[in-house]
Motif scaffolding. Structure first.
Motif, PDB file in Angstrom:
ATOM      1  N   THR A  84      12.824  -2.095  11.644  1.00 53.99           N
ATOM      2  CA  THR A  84      12.740  -3.024  10.673  1.00 53.99           C
ATOM      3  C   THR A  84      11.276  -3.670  10.406  1.00 53.99           C
ATOM      4  OG1 THR A  84      14.814  -3.798  11.019  1.00 53.99           O
ATOM      5  CG2 THR A  84      13.597  -5.369   9.884  1.00 53.99           C
ATOM      6  N   LEU A  85      10.488  -3.700  11.600  1.00 58.31           N
ATOM      7  CA  LEU A  85       9.069  -4.300  11.740  1.00 58.31           C
ATOM      8  C   LEU A  85       8.335  -3.046  10.917  1.00 58.31           C
ATOM      9  CD1 LEU A  85       8.785  -5.824  15.301  1.00 58.31           C
ATOM     10  CD2 LEU A  85       8.915  -6.931  13.031  1.00 58.31           C
ATOM     11  N   LEU A  86       8.548  -1.813  11.190  1.00 60.56           N
ATOM     12  CA  LEU A  86       7.875  -0.675  10.612  1.00 60.56           C
ATOM     13  C   LEU A  86       7.865  -0.703   9.024  1.00 60.56           C
ATOM     14  CD1 LEU A  86       8.331   2.326  12.917  1.00 60.56           C
ATOM     15  CD2 LEU A  86       6.145   1.018  12.708  1.00 60.56           C
ATOM     16  N   SER A  87       9.383  -1.091   8.743  1.00 56.44           N
ATOM     17  CA  SER A  87       9.750  -1.099   7.294  1.00 56.44           C
ATOM     18  C   SER A  87       8.800  -2.112   6.743  1.00 56.44           C
ATOM     19  CB  SER A  87      11.004  -1.198   7.008  1.00 56.44           C
ATOM     20  OG  SER A  87      11.348  -1.392   5.627  1.00 56.44           O
ATOM     21  N   ILE A  88       8.834  -3.395   7.120  1.00 58.02           N
ATOM     22  CA  ILE A  88       7.880  -4.481   6.353  1.00 58.02           C
ATOM     23  C   ILE A  88       6.261  -4.082   6.652  1.00 58.02           C
ATOM     24  CG2 ILE A  88       7.146  -6.742   6.891  1.00 58.02           C
ATOM     25  CD1 ILE A  88      10.018  -7.472   8.155  1.00 58.02           C
ATOM     26  N   ILE A  89       5.947  -3.568   7.754  1.00 56.38           N
ATOM     27  CA  ILE A  89       4.399  -3.472   7.549  1.00 56.38           C
ATOM     28  C   ILE A  89       4.247  -2.396   6.663  1.00 56.38           C
ATOM     29  CG2 ILE A  89       2.435  -2.285   8.964  1.00 56.38           C
ATOM     30  CD1 ILE A  89       3.933  -3.661  11.562  1.00 56.38           C
ATOM     31  N   ILE A  90       4.815  -0.942   6.582  1.00 64.05           N
ATOM     32  CA  ILE A  90       4.593   0.132   5.576  1.00 64.05           C
ATOM     33  C   ILE A  90       4.762  -0.462   4.395  1.00 64.05           C
ATOM     34  CG2 ILE A  90       5.223   2.322   5.123  1.00 64.05           C
ATOM     35  CD1 ILE A  90       6.040   2.914   8.047  1.00 64.05           C
ATOM     36  N   GLY A  91       5.969  -1.240   4.031  1.00 60.34           N
ATOM     37  CA  GLY A  91       6.360  -1.651   2.624  1.00 60.34           C
ATOM     38  C   GLY A  91       5.017  -2.457   2.143  1.00 60.34           C
ATOM     39  N   PHE A  92       4.591  -3.625   2.881  1.00 62.87           N
ATOM     40  CA  PHE A  92       3.569  -4.391   2.440  1.00 62.87           C
ATOM     41  C   PHE A  92       2.234  -3.662   2.230  1.00 62.87           C
ATOM     42  CE2 PHE A  92       0.369  -7.651   3.398  1.00 62.87           C
ATOM     43  CZ  PHE A  92       0.747  -8.515   2.279  1.00 62.87           C
ATOM     44  N   LEU A  93       1.791  -2.693   3.239  1.00 60.55           N
ATOM     45  CA  LEU A  93       0.572  -1.897   3.075  1.00 60.55           C
ATOM     46  C   LEU A  93       0.946  -0.935   1.647  1.00 60.55           C
ATOM     47  CD1 LEU A  93      -1.989  -0.838   4.126  1.00 60.55           C
ATOM     48  CD2 LEU A  93      -0.387   0.992   5.463  1.00 60.55           C
ATOM     49  N   GLY A  94       1.947  -0.476   1.429  1.00 59.04           N
ATOM     50  CA  GLY A  94       2.100   0.313   0.251  1.00 59.04           C
ATOM     51  C   GLY A  94       1.969  -0.385  -0.882  1.00 59.04           C
ATOM     52  N   PHE A  95       2.206  -1.728  -1.014  1.00 54.35           N
ATOM     53  CA  PHE A  95       2.438  -2.776  -2.250  1.00 54.35           C
ATOM     54  C   PHE A  95       0.816  -2.954  -2.343  1.00 54.35           C
ATOM     55  CE2 PHE A  95       2.024  -7.046  -3.489  1.00 54.35           C
ATOM     56  CZ  PHE A  95       2.613  -6.907  -4.753  1.00 54.35           C
ATOM     57  N   LEU A  96       0.149  -3.290  -1.258  1.00 59.09           N
ATOM     58  CA  LEU A  96      -1.198  -3.569  -1.379  1.00 59.09           C
ATOM     59  C   LEU A  96      -2.071  -2.447  -1.897  1.00 59.09           C
ATOM     60  CD1 LEU A  96      -1.842  -5.764   1.709  1.00 59.09           C
ATOM     61  CD2 LEU A  96      -1.537  -6.661  -0.580  1.00 59.09           C
ATOM     62  N   VAL A  97      -1.615  -1.292  -1.496  1.00 60.81           N
ATOM     63  CA  VAL A  97      -2.342   0.086  -1.897  1.00 60.81           C
ATOM     64  C   VAL A  97      -2.218   0.122  -3.306  1.00 60.81           C
ATOM     65  CG1 VAL A  97      -2.695   2.496  -1.578  1.00 60.81           C
ATOM     66  CG2 VAL A  97      -2.616   1.188   0.341  1.00 60.81           C
ATOM     67  N   ALA A  98      -1.323  -0.021  -3.780  1.00 58.04           N
ATOM     68  CA  ALA A  98      -0.656   0.237  -5.252  1.00 58.04           C
ATOM     69  C   ALA A  98      -1.248  -0.816  -6.097  1.00 58.04           C
ATOM     70  CB  ALA A  98       0.976   0.401  -5.464  1.00 58.04           C
ATOM     71  N   LEU A  99      -1.348  -1.945  -5.474  1.00 58.88           N
ATOM     72  CA  LEU A  99      -1.965  -3.044  -6.430  1.00 58.88           C
ATOM     73  C   LEU A  99      -3.480  -3.281  -6.488  1.00 58.88           C
ATOM     74  CD1 LEU A  99      -1.290  -5.798  -7.992  1.00 58.88           C
ATOM     75  CD2 LEU A  99      -1.348  -7.043  -5.637  1.00 58.88           C
ATOM     76  N   LEU A 100      -4.238  -3.120  -5.307  1.00 63.04           N
ATOM     77  CA  LEU A 100      -5.321  -3.124  -5.187  1.00 63.04           C
ATOM     78  C   LEU A 100      -6.236  -1.972  -5.362  1.00 63.04           C
ATOM     79  CD1 LEU A 100      -5.900  -5.537  -2.235  1.00 63.04           C
ATOM     80  CD2 LEU A 100      -5.592  -6.217  -4.533  1.00 63.04           C
ATOM     81  N   GLY A 101      -5.728  -0.957  -5.099  1.00 65.72           N
ATOM     82  CA  GLY A 101      -6.296   0.381  -5.167  1.00 65.72           C
ATOM     83  C   GLY A 101      -5.892   0.868  -6.562  1.00 65.72           C
ATOM     84  N   GLY A 102      -4.850   0.729  -7.062  1.00 68.73           N
ATOM     85  CA  GLY A 102      -4.586   1.325  -7.982  1.00 68.73           C
ATOM     86  C   GLY A 102      -5.004   0.872  -9.424  1.00 68.73           C
ATOM     87  N   GLY A 103      -5.081  -0.500  -9.365  1.00 68.93           N
ATOM     88  CA  GLY A 103      -5.392  -1.102 -10.770  1.00 68.93           C
ATOM     89  C   GLY A 103      -4.484  -0.864 -11.913  1.00 68.93           C
ATOM     90  N   VAL A 104      -4.998  -0.626 -13.077  1.00 69.85           N
ATOM     91  CA  VAL A 104      -4.235  -0.412 -14.310  1.00 69.85           C
ATOM     92  C   VAL A 104      -4.470   1.400 -14.545  1.00 69.85           C
ATOM     93  CG1 VAL A 104      -3.769  -0.767 -16.697  1.00 69.85           C
ATOM     94  CG2 VAL A 104      -4.347  -2.653 -15.209  1.00 69.85           C
ATOM     95  N   VAL A 105      -3.326   1.910 -14.383  1.00 70.23           N
ATOM     96  CA  VAL A 105      -3.558   3.427 -14.603  1.00 70.23           C
ATOM     97  C   VAL A 105      -3.609   3.800 -15.999  1.00 70.23           C
ATOM     98  CG1 VAL A 105      -2.447   5.734 -13.947  1.00 70.23           C
ATOM     99  CG2 VAL A 105      -2.351   3.899 -12.258  1.00 70.23           C
ATOM    100  N   ASN A 106      -4.342   4.536 -16.399  1.00 71.17           N
ATOM    101  CA  ASN A 106      -4.403   5.133 -18.046  1.00 71.17           C
ATOM    102  C   ASN A 106      -3.350   6.352 -17.935  1.00 71.17           C
ATOM    103  OD1 ASN A 106      -5.084   5.761 -20.416  1.00 71.17           O
ATOM    104  ND2 ASN A 106      -7.010   6.498 -20.145  1.00 71.17           N
ATOM    105  N   CYS A 107      -2.356   6.274 -18.641  1.00 69.78           N
ATOM    106  CA  CYS A 107      -1.234   7.166 -18.924  1.00 69.78           C
ATOM    107  C   CYS A 107      -1.225   7.669 -20.081  1.00 69.78           C
ATOM    108  CB  CYS A 107       0.032   7.034 -18.350  1.00 69.78           C
ATOM    109  SG  CYS A 107      -0.018   6.754 -16.363  1.00 69.78           S
ATOM    110  N   SER A 108      -1.725   6.816 -21.133  1.00 68.10           N
ATOM    111  CA  SER A 108      -1.797   7.167 -22.576  1.00 68.10           C
ATOM    112  C   SER A 108      -2.187   8.405 -23.131  1.00 68.10           C
ATOM    113  CB  SER A 108      -2.428   5.924 -23.283  1.00 68.10           C
ATOM    114  OG  SER A 108      -3.875   5.965 -23.082  1.00 68.10           O
ATOM    115  N   GLY A 109      -3.040   9.073 -22.233  1.00 68.57           N
ATOM    116  CA  GLY A 109      -3.673  10.731 -22.594  1.00 68.57           C
ATOM    117  C   GLY A 109      -4.963  10.182 -23.482  1.00 68.57           C
TER     118      GLY A 109
END
Length: 233
Positions: A84-109
């Motif tokens: 459960t602790l690993l799940s919280i750490i990995i999930g929070f890290l994945g959320f931050l990576v997708a939010l801060l590192g991803g920004g707004v992805v251009n998928c319109s072509g």
């Protein structure tokens, strides 16, 4: 749903999933008192969580203490802590990576802003993909943890050799963990396929005409007609 819609939806699901795992980890309701047969005890209820063993009196008074004996500190509880602790750490890290590192992805072509480097769009897509993979892994860890504890609780409940006073039922934290794991899996899947079915545009953005043999022959005929005749004396 467009790429940006899937990205926002995936982030929202991942955030709710991580918060749900935190609630499931903190509440001492992984196993609750089971009333079996004629052994009905109305004076108190027993709760077992990952960290605490609580006894709730009929008057509303609750006494909690840490797990000190092997009867309450079972292997599924020990493994549930780590998972459960690993799940919280990995999930929070994945959320931050997708939010801060991803920004707004251009998928319109459509072509990105010419003032920005062309590598920014691909980097954002990779960051969102990495965040989605981490959220899926977090959901799997949470699902394994709560399912293991629920399976052990049900096995003890159905064991005829266990005294009725020692039997427990699946608690509320297990159901919260199942819902949280599903949210993390769905959110991570949306982030992983945020640009599915969208082809990336040509980085050079140049147009070209297909070359054919007929067009080349027409060009050669035209050039030969325009060449002046030279008379040799």
């Amino acid at each position: 749903m467009g790429g940006q819609g899937r990205q926002i939806g995936g982030l929202a699901l991942c955030l709710m999933g991580v918060l749900g795992v935190c609630v499931s980890c903190g509440l001492p309701m992984w196993r609750e008192t089971s009333f079996v047969g004629a052994n009905i005890v109305n004076a108190q209820s027993v709760w077992d969580g990952l960290w605490l063993h609580c006894v709730v009196q009929s008057t509303g008074q609750m006494q909690c203490k840490r797990h000190t004996t092997g009867l309450t500190m079972t292997p599924d509880i020990q493994a549930g802590r780590a998972l459960t602790l690993l799940s919280i750490i990995i999930g929070f890290l994945g959320f931050l990576v997708a939010l801060l590192g991803g920004g707004v992805v251009n998928c319109s072509g459509s072509p990105p802003d010419r003032s920005l480097p062309q590598s920014i769009s691909s980097s954002s897509t990779k960051a969102v993909l990495l965040g989605g993979i981490l959220c899926v892994l977090s959901g799997i860890l949470c699902l394994v943890s709560v399912s293991w504890s629920a399976g052990n609780t049900i096995a003890v409940y159905n064991d005829p050799l266990v005294p009725p006073t020692m039997k427990r039922e699946v608690g509320s934290s297990i159901y919260i963990g199942w819902v949280s794991a599903i949210l993390l899996l769905l959110g991570g899947a949306l982030l992983c396929f945020v640009c599915k079915g969208k082809e990336s545009a040509d980085p050079s953005y140049r147009t070209y005409m297909p070359f054919s043999f007929s067009s080349s022959s027409q060009i050669s005929d035209t050039s030969s007609r325009r060449t002046p005749n030279v008379i040799i004396i």
